[in-house]
Design a protein around this motif. Structure first.
Motif, PDB file in Angstrom:
ATOM      1  N   GLU A 706       6.426  -1.084  -1.107  1.00  0.00           N
ATOM      2  CA  GLU A 706       7.457  -0.091  -1.778  1.00  0.00           C
ATOM      3  C   GLU A 706       7.749   1.540  -1.248  1.00  0.00           C
ATOM      4  OE1 GLU A 706       6.412   0.830  -6.037  1.00  0.00           O
ATOM      5  OE2 GLU A 706       7.177   2.846  -5.356  1.00  0.00           O
ATOM      6  N   SER A 728       6.419  -1.073  -8.363  1.00  0.00           N
ATOM      7  CA  SER A 728       6.149  -2.527  -8.064  1.00  0.00           C
ATOM      8  C   SER A 728       5.278  -3.037  -9.026  1.00  0.00           C
ATOM      9  CB  SER A 728       5.654  -2.364  -6.704  1.00  0.00           C
ATOM     10  OG  SER A 728       5.183  -0.959  -6.116  1.00  0.00           O
ATOM     11  N   ILE A 740       9.589  -6.024  -6.795  1.00  0.00           N
ATOM     12  CA  ILE A 740       9.510  -4.328  -6.345  1.00  0.00           C
ATOM     13  C   ILE A 740      10.899  -3.929  -6.808  1.00  0.00           C
ATOM     14  CG2 ILE A 740       9.654  -3.020  -4.560  1.00  0.00           C
ATOM     15  CD1 ILE A 740       7.406  -4.635  -2.983  1.00  0.00           C
TER      16      ILE A 740
END
Ligand SMILES: [Zn+2]
Ligand SMILES: [Zn+2]
Length: 835
Positions: A706, A728, A740
């Motif tokens: 992420e 996430s 995510i």
């Protein structure tokens, strides 16, 4: 003109950089010859005479093209820095004003300083009888305003003033609107993100009011080079068939471009010498060698610190040169700025150090060298800064040096590892979404106050305006007035919408710089001055008690956050730490808008509700980023709705059953999100992939992925990483699997997540490169660590993220491979010299 081969003042510096590897890449541009054409004879004789007086015998080809295009319809010009772009809208405007004595023009500038520069340029034509420019902004004295409304035939203002001062009072401006022939929008690339989405609303209102007075002005725009100039122009104005002028006829400079990376001091931790220390060394050396240099650095504090370091460096050996290095910051008076600019142009100064205040086309001409310290956020603005390098004459430009000096940030280091791609890469797209619901409805309400909304308004406000109007009816802001029963043919038959409170002044409630009308004021207690405001959705994380808050490059410490009165009291701060909040975040999927299977995951786009609770903040050292202490906060949660993409990894780790779900954890997320599966039934299950990621690494892998995706997203959508949020989790209650989320950080969203959804494969490829190529062992600020992580960068697994992205790209198949081959080919074809 033949010129003796000279040794450039920077040859020694570049030799040293080549020898020790700090010079990562160098490239050469130009020189190219100017394409000059005669000024069209059809131009009004007074304008031709003015050009002759100014010594302009010929025009660059793009200026002549723009002149022609302007007679046909809306036009946007995107040629390089210092290519004479303002001539592209000044000539057609002056021509019209000379031809039609009653015609009037409106010039919009993002800043007051730029409007002043342009007023000066217009006066420079010496057409005083026919052209009467005047600046109309917040600084214009009350007593001068009526005269300007009546007399000036070029009104220079900014979108904020147009929004809050001119459009709501269109009656007082009736003569301007009834004769409005031209609207100029200079530096249009500035109008992106939240600001751009608002300006899109303001310009639609402008077209609507002009039409009510019987005019349809032509829009003439300029922009720095961006990936999507036509799209930007059309989104901003709502007009179609915009003409693009991008073939630059000005002489291309002969320029050396250098990508420079400070040396590593600790490979394992990924630590490098500070960019500012490196910049001081480079700058002092350029000054000593006689190169006139402009240096760009982000904060005002950075400007001051760098100026001090360079002066110290020069003091011992060349005290007379130390005097010729000056900092240039926001906050100078126009006279001070003029004087400084004059000294620069006359060559009386050797180096000027500035924030990006000078970036927006202020006239200082070109210098020998331009040094950009750390990535300015977009390749577009980097190139604009570089455009200052290389002194020019009308026919050709001299030699120049343009340097990018990398910092430790993820994007900076990414560019150092991909210098070719960096230099060749098409600049970013300017993203805005005028139909972002909160922003759109704010302007719809303003429009209703400017005149009842009726059927014909679809032409200006877009096809969905009525649905938005109904929302405002439900909210008690608008009232629907039925069509008169005796409606004649051609009269409004579908009724109109009018304000419920006709005496209100909604424009005053809407700031063009903020996505939501709910704001917190930021007040400096030492002076009582209102510094600005921040969106309510962000107030807890940016101006909580104890936060170090940056405003125009200056630091303040928040003394008190008053939740009831919605304001933060701050005081100037010169401590050596900054603060980072620790937050718990939840996302709740509200509505699915789009979904596709790609790279082995289910990728979705839609509306989410984000709930943030700021729990604590930590202090970190400015110099070393070292953790100092953690302070708890007691703040209630805040929620906002926005747009997000999310992707689900079915089959990642071991199967998750109810028990595992209970034991699940999230990062950048709070525990205990309300369970709900309203989204689950319409999910198409992806073929489960064996992700081969050990469960204990999973959360850290998701989190690091992420972060890496958010770090590289600004390469695709022109935005700041601070405009983007992420979350996430190894179990999301609505998706039931590891997920995510990447979301627009502004309420309502402004198109960032949508762009990321469309170009997800590219996003994953860039994120993978960012991680895989970083020399650090376990993650560093140049790859997976984020300066804004609500979880204070815990847990992060660089290895896990690398594995995850490799598996995704491996599952991507032919499509990704094809793109990769294209990318490689363009690298091979590039004309760049390897250092
Ligand atoms: Zn790293
Ligand atoms: Zn994080």
């Amino acid at each position: 003109m033949a010129k003796d081969r000279q040794i450039a003042p920077w040859s020694g510096l570049l030799d040293d950089g080549r020898a020790d590897g700090r010079l990562v890449r160098e490239a050469r541009e130009g020189p190219g010859k100017a394409k000059l054409v005669d000024a069209p004879a059809a131009l009004h004789p007074d304008v031709l005479a003015a050009l002759a007086r100014m010594g302009v015998g010929q025009l660059y080809s793009h200026q002549a093209e723009a002149l022609l295009a302007a007679t046909e319809g809306p036009t946007i010009v995107t040629t390089g820095t210092a290519s004479g772009k303002s001539m592209c809208f000044n000539l057609p405007t002056l021509h019209i004003l000379c031809e039609q004595t009653r015609a009037r023009a409106l010039y919009l500038y993002p800043t007051k300083a730029l409007a002043q520069d342009q007023a000066r340029a217009l006066n420079g034509f010496g057409l005083t009888k026919r052209v009467r420019p005047a600046i109309y902004d917040g600084d214009t004295p009350r007593e001068a305003r009526a005269e300007i409304r009546k007399q000036a035939n070029v009104v220079l203002t900014n979108p904020d003033m147009l929004h809050v001062g001119i459009l709501p009072n269109h009656g007082a401006w009736a003569d301007l609107f009834a004769n409005l022939a031209v609207v100029v929008l200079d530096e249009a690339h500035v109008y992106r993100g939240v600001f751009g989405s608002h300006v899109g609303g303001v310009l639609r209102r402008l077209r609507r009011i002009a039409a009510a007075y019987g005019t349809e002005p032509v829009f003439l725009m300029t922009s720095a080079t961006i990936a999507n100039p036509l799209e930007l122009a059309e989104r901003l104005t709502g007009l179609e068939d915009v003409r693009l002028i991008d073939d630059d006829g000005s002489p291309a400079p002969s320029r050396t471009i250098a990508v420079w990376n400070p040396p590593l001091t600790d490979e394992e931790l990924g630590a490098r010498r500070s960019a500012i220390g490196e910049a001081a060394e480079l700058l002092a050396r350029l000054v000593r060698e006689g190169a006139r240099t402009i240096c760009f650095i982000k904060s005002r504090k950075g400007v001051e610190l760098l100026a001090r370091l360079v002066k110290e460096d020069l003091q011992d050996s060349h005290p007379e040169l130390a005097e010729l290095v000056v900092p240039y910051r926001a906050g100078y008076t126009p006279q001070q700025r003029r004087e400084l600019e004059g000294r620069l142009m006359r060559g009386e100064l050797r180096a000027v150090i500035t924030t990006d205040a000078l970036e927006l086309g202020i006239d200082i001409g070109a210098l020998d060298a331009a040094l950009v310290v750390t990535f300015p956020g977009t390749v577009a603005s980097l190139k604009q800064m570089w455009g200052r390098a290389g002194r020019s004459t009308i026919e050709r430009r001299g030699d120049g040096l343009a340097v990018f000096l990398a910092g430790e940030d993820a994007l900076d280091q990414f560019f150092c590892r991909h210098p070719d791609e960096f230099l060749e890469r098409p600049v970013e797209a300017a993203i805005l979404d005028h139909e972002s619901p909160l922003i759109y409805r704010a302007h719809l309400l303003c429009a209703a106050h400017e005149g009842p909304l009726c059927h014909d308004d679809g032409e200006f406000l877009g096809p969905r305006w009525e649905a938005h109007a109904e929302v405002l009816v439900a909210a008690g802001e608008l009232r629907k007035r039925p069509a008169p029963a005796t409606a004649q043919l051609g009269e409004a038959t579908s009724g109109t919408y009018v304000p419920r409170r006709p005496g209100g002044y909604p424009a005053a409630e809407v700031s063009l710089r903020s996505a939501s009308p709910e704001r917190y004021d930021i007040v400096d207690v030492s002076s009582g001055e209102l510094l600005g405001s921040t969106e309510a959705a962000r107030a807890h994380s940016t101006v909580h008690e104890g936060a170090v808050y940056l405003h125009l490059g200056r630091a303040y410490e928040v003394r008190e956050l008053d939740l009831d009165r919605r304001r933060a009291l701050v005081a100037p701060f010169d401590g050596d730490w900054y603060t980072q909040p620790k937050r718990a975040t939840d996302t709740d999927i509200i509505r699915l808008l789009d979904r596709r299977q790609t790279l082995g995951v289910t990728l979705s786009f839609g509306h989410v509700s984000v709930t943030d609770t700021v729990l604590a903040y930590q202090r970190k050292g400015v110099a070393d980023h070292a953790f100092r202490e953690l302070h708890a906060l007691d703040l209630p949660p805040v929620s906002f709705d926005t747009q997000a993409l999310w992707f689900e990894l079915p089959g990642a780790g071991s199967p998750l059953d109810a028990a595992a779900a209970l034991a699940s954890a999230g990062v950048d997320s709070g525990a205990g999100a309300e369970a709900g599966t309203r989204d689950a039934q319409d999910r198409v299950d992806a073929p489960a992939l064996d992700w081969q990621i050990p469960l204990e690494l999973l959360l850290g892998a998701l989190h690091a992925t992420e972060h890496a995706q958010i770090a590289v997203l600004p390469l695709i959508a022109m935005c700041d990483r601070w405009d983007i949020g992420g979350l996430s989790t190894n179990f999301h209650p609505q998706t039931g699997v590891p997920t995510i989320f990447i979301y627009d950080g502004h309420p309502g969203g402004i198109g960032i997540a949508r762009t990321a959804f469309q170009r997800f494969e590219e996003l994953c490829r860039d994120a993978h490169a960012l991680i895989a190529e970083c020399p650090c062992a376990d993650g560093c600020p140049s790859c997976v660590q984020s300066p804004k992580c609500g979880n204070l960068n815990e847990p992060l697994s660089k290895a896990g993220a690398r594995l995850l992205l490799e598996r995704m790209l491996g599952a991507g198949g032919a499509e990704v491979e094809r793109e990769r081959i294209t990318a490689r080919r363009s690298e091979r074809d590039s004309s760049l010299l390897k250092a």
